[in-house]
Design a protein around this motif. Structure first.
Motif, PDB file in Angstrom:
ATOM      1  N   LYS A 133      13.980 -55.292   1.198  1.00  0.00           N
ATOM      2  CA  LYS A 133      15.212 -55.556   1.916  1.00  0.00           C
ATOM      3  C   LYS A 133      15.950 -56.779   1.372  1.00  0.00           C
ATOM      4  O   LYS A 133      15.403 -57.873   1.301  1.00  0.00           O
ATOM      5  CB  LYS A 133      14.915 -55.771   3.411  1.00  0.00           C
ATOM      6  N   GLU A 134      17.185 -56.581   0.975  1.00  0.00           N
ATOM      7  CA  GLU A 134      18.121 -57.677   0.733  1.00  0.00           C
ATOM      8  C   GLU A 134      18.965 -57.754   2.013  1.00  0.00           C
ATOM      9  O   GLU A 134      18.438 -58.057   3.064  1.00  0.00           O
ATOM     10  CB  GLU A 134      18.954 -57.391  -0.518  1.00  0.00           C
ATOM     11  N   GLU A 135      20.255 -57.466   1.954  1.00  0.00           N
ATOM     12  CA  GLU A 135      21.007 -57.321   3.201  1.00  0.00           C
ATOM     13  C   GLU A 135      20.652 -55.995   3.875  1.00  0.00           C
ATOM     14  O   GLU A 135      20.605 -55.884   5.089  1.00  0.00           O
ATOM     15  CB  GLU A 135      22.512 -57.388   2.921  1.00  0.00           C
ATOM     16  N   HIS A 136      20.415 -54.993   3.031  1.00  0.00           N
ATOM     17  CA  HIS A 136      20.034 -53.657   3.502  1.00  0.00           C
ATOM     18  C   HIS A 136      18.776 -53.235   2.758  1.00  0.00           C
ATOM     19  O   HIS A 136      18.389 -53.822   1.749  1.00  0.00           O
ATOM     20  CB  HIS A 136      21.173 -52.665   3.258  1.00  0.00           C
ATOM     21  N   TRP A 137      18.131 -52.204   3.257  1.00  0.00           N
ATOM     22  CA  TRP A 137      16.922 -51.700   2.616  1.00  0.00           C
ATOM     23  C   TRP A 137      17.262 -50.985   1.312  1.00  0.00           C
ATOM     24  O   TRP A 137      18.149 -50.136   1.269  1.00  0.00           O
ATOM     25  CB  TRP A 137      16.167 -50.747   3.542  1.00  0.00           C
ATOM     26  N   ASN A 138      16.559 -51.354   0.259  1.00  0.00           N
ATOM     27  CA  ASN A 138      16.568 -50.633  -1.017  1.00  0.00           C
ATOM     28  C   ASN A 138      15.280 -49.824  -1.107  1.00  0.00           C
ATOM     29  O   ASN A 138      14.266 -50.198  -0.505  1.00  0.00           O
ATOM     30  CB  ASN A 138      16.626 -51.615  -2.189  1.00  0.00           C
ATOM     31  N   SER A 139      15.302 -48.747  -1.883  1.00  0.00           N
ATOM     32  CA  SER A 139      14.093 -47.917  -1.931  1.00  0.00           C
ATOM     33  C   SER A 139      13.987 -47.135  -3.236  1.00  0.00           C
ATOM     34  O   SER A 139      14.986 -46.824  -3.884  1.00  0.00           O
ATOM     35  CB  SER A 139      14.053 -46.949  -0.749  1.00  0.00           C
ATOM     36  N   ILE A 140      12.733 -46.855  -3.580  1.00  0.00           N
ATOM     37  CA  ILE A 140      12.367 -45.953  -4.674  1.00  0.00           C
ATOM     38  C   ILE A 140      11.481 -44.875  -4.066  1.00  0.00           C
ATOM     39  O   ILE A 140      10.526 -45.191  -3.351  1.00  0.00           O
ATOM     40  CB  ILE A 140      11.564 -46.663  -5.775  1.00  0.00           C
ATOM     41  N   GLN A 141      11.770 -43.617  -4.344  1.00  0.00           N
ATOM     42  CA  GLN A 141      10.890 -42.529  -3.920  1.00  0.00           C
ATOM     43  C   GLN A 141      10.662 -41.590  -5.098  1.00  0.00           C
ATOM     44  O   GLN A 141      11.609 -41.198  -5.779  1.00  0.00           O
ATOM     45  CB  GLN A 141      11.483 -41.728  -2.764  1.00  0.00           C
ATOM     46  N   ILE A 142       9.384 -41.257  -5.330  1.00  0.00           N
ATOM     47  CA  ILE A 142       9.026 -40.303  -6.374  1.00  0.00           C
ATOM     48  C   ILE A 142       8.177 -39.201  -5.769  1.00  0.00           C
ATOM     49  O   ILE A 142       7.202 -39.469  -5.056  1.00  0.00           O
ATOM     50  CB  ILE A 142       8.273 -40.991  -7.527  1.00  0.00           C
TER      51      ILE A 142
END
Length: 236
Positions: A133-142
């Motif tokens: 999380k920065e201001e909003h959630w970032n994500s990686i999905q594989i």
């Protein structure tokens, strides 16, 4: 001297081709960019740090955690041999103590953020997710097949994972440290999803990644690893 011992597992690796000029200011003295078939790569990597020990001792509440990093690939000539390594733009972990120790010992750019992960197995299907999380959630999905495969010689996967040195730049000073691990197996990736604000997380230099597709996506099983203490190299 062995500084850190741990396991790196389920490495989600998102690779981009970039103009090497954007990396020059991050390049440590004495190293040069390492190209794969004429292409300059940067990689966004999310993985699990497990069973972590510092100087042989487990640290309570800091043994198992996520890390996400952005890195590029370099090499350094030593005698007649090339040392192949990585340079980290930023490494994100969920514990302040981890950032403090890593920044102090290795002079890397570690940041502390809220993080979480999800792992799902279903038959021959494997899903790996990393969030930060920065201001909003970032994500990686594989989404991948659940059967691991052996590394192929001279493959793109070998190039990405077989860089065994870390090089660090602080001003005109360069240091190196060695990461020891066996060759890794990999999983066949079926598809992936990314929710990453590269400009917000990594700065203007990497805003270009917000507007391009990855050149490749990989999932490595990982292994036990050992990190040895850094060594000062040179100063101009």
């Amino acid at each position: 001297m062995k500084f850190l011992k741990a396991e790196w597992r389920k490495l989600a690796i998102i690779n981009y081709e970039v103009n090497p000029e954007i990396l020059l200011k991050y390049l440590p003295n004495g190293t040069e960019i390492d190209f794969y078939k004429g292409k300059c790569y940067v990689s966004l990597v999310g993985f699990m740090f497990l069973n972590t020990k510092l100087l042989g001792l487990p640290i309570p509440f800091h043994r198992n955690f996520e890390e996400v990093n952005l890195r590029f690939y370099v090499r350094k000539k030593e005698g007649k041999e090339w040392k192949r390594g990585v340079v980290f733009i930023k490494e994100i972990v969920p514990k302040y103590a981890l950032s403090i120790i890593a920044n102090w010992v290795y002079k890397e750019n570690y940041k502390t953020r809220k993080m979480k992960n999800e792992m799902h197995y279903s038959g021959n299907h494997l899903i790996v997710k990393y969030f930060w999380k920065e201001e909003h959630w970032n994500s990686i999905q594989i989404n991948a097949e659940s059967k691991a495969q052996k590394m192929e010689n001279d493959s793109e996967f070998e190039f990405i994972t077989e860089h065994y040195w870390g090089f660090t730049k602080r001003g005109n000073k360069t240091s190196e440290y060695e990461v020891c691990h066996p060759k890794w197996e990999w999983y066949m990736v079926k598809n992936h999803q990314l929710e990453v604000d590269f400009k917000k997380v990594y700065g203007k230099d990497f805003e270009c990644l917000d507007h391009q597709k990855p050149i490749s996506v990989m999932l490595a099983e990982g292994s036990e690893i050992e990190v040895r203490m850094k060594k000062y190299l040179l100063e101009k």
